[in-house]
Design a protein around this motif. Structure first.
Motif, PDB file in Angstrom:
ATOM      1  N   ASP A   1      65.749   2.589 -34.880  1.00 48.00           N
ATOM      2  CA  ASP A   1      66.422   1.692 -33.934  1.00 48.00           C
ATOM      3  C   ASP A   1      65.416   0.754 -33.285  1.00 48.00           C
TER       4      ASP A   1
ATOM      5  N   GLY B   1      64.984   7.727 -33.748  1.00 47.33           N
ATOM      6  CA  GLY B   1      64.876   6.568 -32.868  1.00 47.33           C
ATOM      7  C   GLY B   1      63.932   5.483 -33.370  1.00 47.33           C
TER       8      GLY B   1
ATOM      9  N   ARG C   1      68.611  15.531 -33.265  1.00 47.42           N
ATOM     10  CA  ARG C   1      67.983  16.325 -34.307  1.00 47.42           C
ATOM     11  C   ARG C   1      67.913  17.751 -33.773  1.00 47.42           C
TER      12      ARG C   1
ATOM     13  N   SER D   1      78.852   9.397 -33.870  1.00 44.79           N
ATOM     14  CA  SER D   1      77.969   9.455 -32.702  1.00 44.79           C
ATOM     15  C   SER D   1      78.424   8.437 -31.646  1.00 44.79           C
TER      16      SER D   1
ATOM     17  N   SER E   1      71.651  17.629 -36.930  1.00 48.03           N
ATOM     18  CA  SER E   1      71.194  18.354 -38.114  1.00 48.03           C
ATOM     19  C   SER E   1      69.716  18.630 -37.928  1.00 48.03           C
TER      20      SER E   1
HETATM   21  P1  ADP Z   1      64.363  11.090 -32.020  1.00 51.62           P
HETATM   22  O1  ADP Z   1      63.820   9.804 -32.521  1.00 51.62           O
HETATM   23  O2  ADP Z   1      63.331  12.049 -31.522  1.00 51.62           O
HETATM   24  O3  ADP Z   1      65.305  11.753 -32.971  1.00 51.62           O
HETATM   25  P2  ADP Z   1      65.762   9.457 -30.058  1.00 51.62           P
HETATM   26  O4  ADP Z   1      66.575   9.832 -28.867  1.00 51.62           O
HETATM   27  O5  ADP Z   1      64.628   8.516 -29.810  1.00 51.62           O
HETATM   28  O6  ADP Z   1      65.258  10.809 -30.717  1.00 51.62           O
HETATM   29  O7  ADP Z   1      66.681   8.789 -31.159  1.00 51.62           O
HETATM   30  C1  ADP Z   1      67.673   9.496 -31.813  1.00 51.62           C
HETATM   31  C2  ADP Z   1      68.581   8.495 -32.503  1.00 51.62           C
HETATM   32  O8  ADP Z   1      69.215   9.125 -33.590  1.00 51.62           O
HETATM   33  C3  ADP Z   1      69.688   7.976 -31.616  1.00 51.62           C
HETATM   34  O9  ADP Z   1      70.055   6.687 -32.066  1.00 51.62           O
HETATM   35  C4  ADP Z   1      70.816   8.977 -31.880  1.00 51.62           C
HETATM   36  O10 ADP Z   1      72.078   8.416 -31.615  1.00 51.62           O
HETATM   37  C5  ADP Z   1      70.621   9.207 -33.356  1.00 51.62           C
HETATM   38  N1  ADP Z   1      71.052  10.491 -33.869  1.00 51.62           N
HETATM   39  C6  ADP Z   1      70.431  11.685 -33.761  1.00 51.62           C
HETATM   40  N2  ADP Z   1      71.081  12.628 -34.448  1.00 51.62           N
HETATM   41  C7  ADP Z   1      72.156  12.024 -35.000  1.00 51.62           C
HETATM   42  C8  ADP Z   1      73.229  12.473 -35.836  1.00 51.62           C
HETATM   43  N3  ADP Z   1      73.288  13.727 -36.271  1.00 51.62           N
HETATM   44  N4  ADP Z   1      74.156  11.575 -36.222  1.00 51.62           N
HETATM   45  C9  ADP Z   1      74.070  10.302 -35.788  1.00 51.62           C
HETATM   46  N5  ADP Z   1      73.093   9.817 -35.021  1.00 51.62           N
HETATM   47  C10 ADP Z   1      72.141  10.667 -34.629  1.00 51.62           C
END
Ligand code: ADP
Length: 485
Positions: A21, A18, A308, A369, A338
């Motif tokens: 983003d 995140g 994750r 996703s 993953s």
């Molecule tokens: P963190 O930063 O703790 O991983 P967040 O919810 O703040 O959790 O953000 C996770 C971001 O990563 C989101 O945009 C989510 O869509 C993306 N994401 C997590 N795992 C995957 C994956 N395997 N493939 C695509 N996007 C992923």
């Protein structure tokens, strides 16, 4: 306001979570609001700079590291499809290799890679003649910009009026390394490293602690998390440090970029829809299931996970109940994720045991996703702790109801759907145990089969977590930080 955002990730160029983003969406909003943000990240090997239109600036940075200098170049480009300037710090020795941090085990020289970016940030600003009002750094990777600003660069007229703001995206990762190399690369010297100093933590470094102590203001990504981390349970060993800076610690809820995340316009969805065309969302789900070889199950709820695969995310709770539901054909399950090998192995096992009820994609797949956010009925986020969480916000925009544990930003964004009141945007449980989780799952199934489902979806889709509000709050915080400079 001139904002120099220094980070190890920015979406979509380099993303592991995140953080990427948020760095992107903040800069996009600041730009719209008339500020001048620039983002500095490393030029990782996998970033195809040519294809993305990055050009050499012709600048060579001389970066002091300890008692010697090192050199790097800068590439300039835009964050894709935006007007935001991004600079890539090119140093093949540090960043010209696969991955961001190194996986499955982290690169052995990460301390040096992090310090190099922090030190280069100041040289880059000067070379670009970009006088920042604020240096905004993110998580422990770039935390050393804070002491570098306060100890070295405060004497430099170029940075004399620059404030340092440090944002904690996840306190669980702190940057604990052997002290000698860090103190050498930063040039602070071991004489600054003594028990109780701002560089010291139980005999080693702790970049997070150092960033927190030296920043003018410390922010974190949700109001609830900003309170939680001041307690021993959530403080990851730094609650005393955070309490020491309590007066300067602000929780600002992350926002999301609705230009990127909108089921009506999302090009990654084969069928677009909005709150008035929810029948199309159902078609999207059927298509998704069919494309993944699942037939005759369109009537069941589709439960998604996009995460994750780490202990933080509450994967153990899912493992506790999953087979029970799949065995009894209570729902169809799809996961994109993953992380830790034992979780990956478990979900691969599920895929093979329940091929007509489960879809498992181990790996990172942005496009898939989006498709799953759109296709799912519910998204599971039973986290042990969650600084903010973005996935619940994306899910809501896509009419997918989040099922969450009440912690951190999940608490600030998700409210239980109460059928008698027709209020609420998801499902919430409090205690970290499989029984409470299962009860929440059962509540979600009841709503799914009732006429309230579309009402709940509409409530979720009507939520507004747009990043412009969040970006404004950061500007307020920056102004507050500048009062201290
Ligand atoms: P963190 O930063 O703790 O991983 P967040 O919810 O703040 O959790 O953000 C996770 C971001 O990563 C989101 O945009 C989510 O869509 C993306 N994401 C997590 N795992 C995957 C994956 N395997 N493939 C695509 N996007 C992923």
């Amino acid at each position: 306001m001139n904002i120099l955002s220094v980070a190890f990730e920015v979406a979509p160029l380099a993303k592991s979570g995140g953080l990427a983003d948020v760095v992107a969406s903040l800069a996009i909003e600041w730009k719209k609001q008339g500020h001048t943000p620039i983002i500095l990240i490393p030029k990782f090997y996998f970033i195809d700079a040519d294809k993305l239109g990055f050009k050499p600036t012709g600048l060579t940075l001389v970066v002091p590291m300890g008692y010697w200098n090192e050199y790097a170049t800068l590439l300039k480009g835009k964050l894709p499809n935006t007007d935001v300037d991004v600079y890539l710090l090119e140093h093949n020795g540090y960043y010209g290799r696969d991955g961001i941090y190194g996986a499955p085990s982290e690169f052995g020289d990460n301390d040096r890679r992090f310090i190099f970016l922090a030190r280069a940030a100041f040289e880059a600003a000067k070379a670009l003649k970009f006088k920042p009002d604020v240096i905004h750094s993110h998580d422990y990777h770039t935390a050393f910009t804070m002491p570098l600003l306060k100890i070295y660069h405060r004497k430099d007229p170029f940075f004399a009026k620059t404030a340092g703001v440090f944002t904690i995206h996840n306190l669980a990762y702190q940057g604990r390394f052997a002290p000698q190399p860090t103190m050498e690369y930063t040039g602070f010297g071991m004489e600054q490293f003594y028990p109780g100093s701002w560089f010291e933590y139980y005999g080693g470094t702790n970049y997070m602690k150092t960033g927190i102590m030296f920043a003018d203001k410390v922010t974190t990504v949700s109001p609830t998390y900003s309170r939680e981390i001041r307690s021993p349970y959530f403080g990851e060993g730094l609650h005393d440090v955070l309490n020491a800076r309590g007066g300067d610690l602000v929780g600002i809820l992350n926002g999301i970029d609705y230009a990127e995340w909108n089921p009506k316009t999302d090009k990654k969805l084969p069928i677009n829809y909005d709150a008035n065309t929810l029948d199309k969302k159902k078609k999207l789900k059927s298509k998704f299931l069919a494309e993944h070889g699942i037939t005759g199950k369109d009537h069941l709820p589709l439960i998604g996970i996009i995460s994750r695969l780490t202990e933080q995310k509450g994967i153990d709770l899912i493992i506790n109940v999953l087979e029970d539901y799949l065995w009894n054909d209570r729902f169809v399950f799809a996961l994109i994720g993953s992380g830790e090998a034992h979780y990956q192995n478990y979900f691969n096992y599920i895929k093979h045991k329940y091929p007509n009820s489960s879809i498992v994609y181990i790996g990172y797949n942005e496009a898939l996703s989006h498709y799953l956010y759109g296709a799912s009925d519910f998204l599971l986020i039973p986290s042990r702790f969650e600084p903010c969480g973005l996935t619940q916000m994306y899910a809501m925009k896509y009419g997918t109801l989040p099922l969450v544990r009440a912690t951190g930003g999940l608490s600030d964004t998700v409210r239980e759907f109460i059928p008698s009141e027709k209020q609420g945007n998801g499902f919430v449980f409090w205690n970290y145990n499989a029984g409470d989780f299962q009860f929440a799952l059962n509540r979600s199934a009841t709503i799914y089969y009732s006429s309230d489902m579309d009402i709940a979806r509409n409530n979720a889709m009507a939520e507004d977590f747009s990043s412009n509000k969040c970006a404004e709050k950061y500007i307020e915080c920056f102004k507050w930080a500048l009062e201290k400079v």
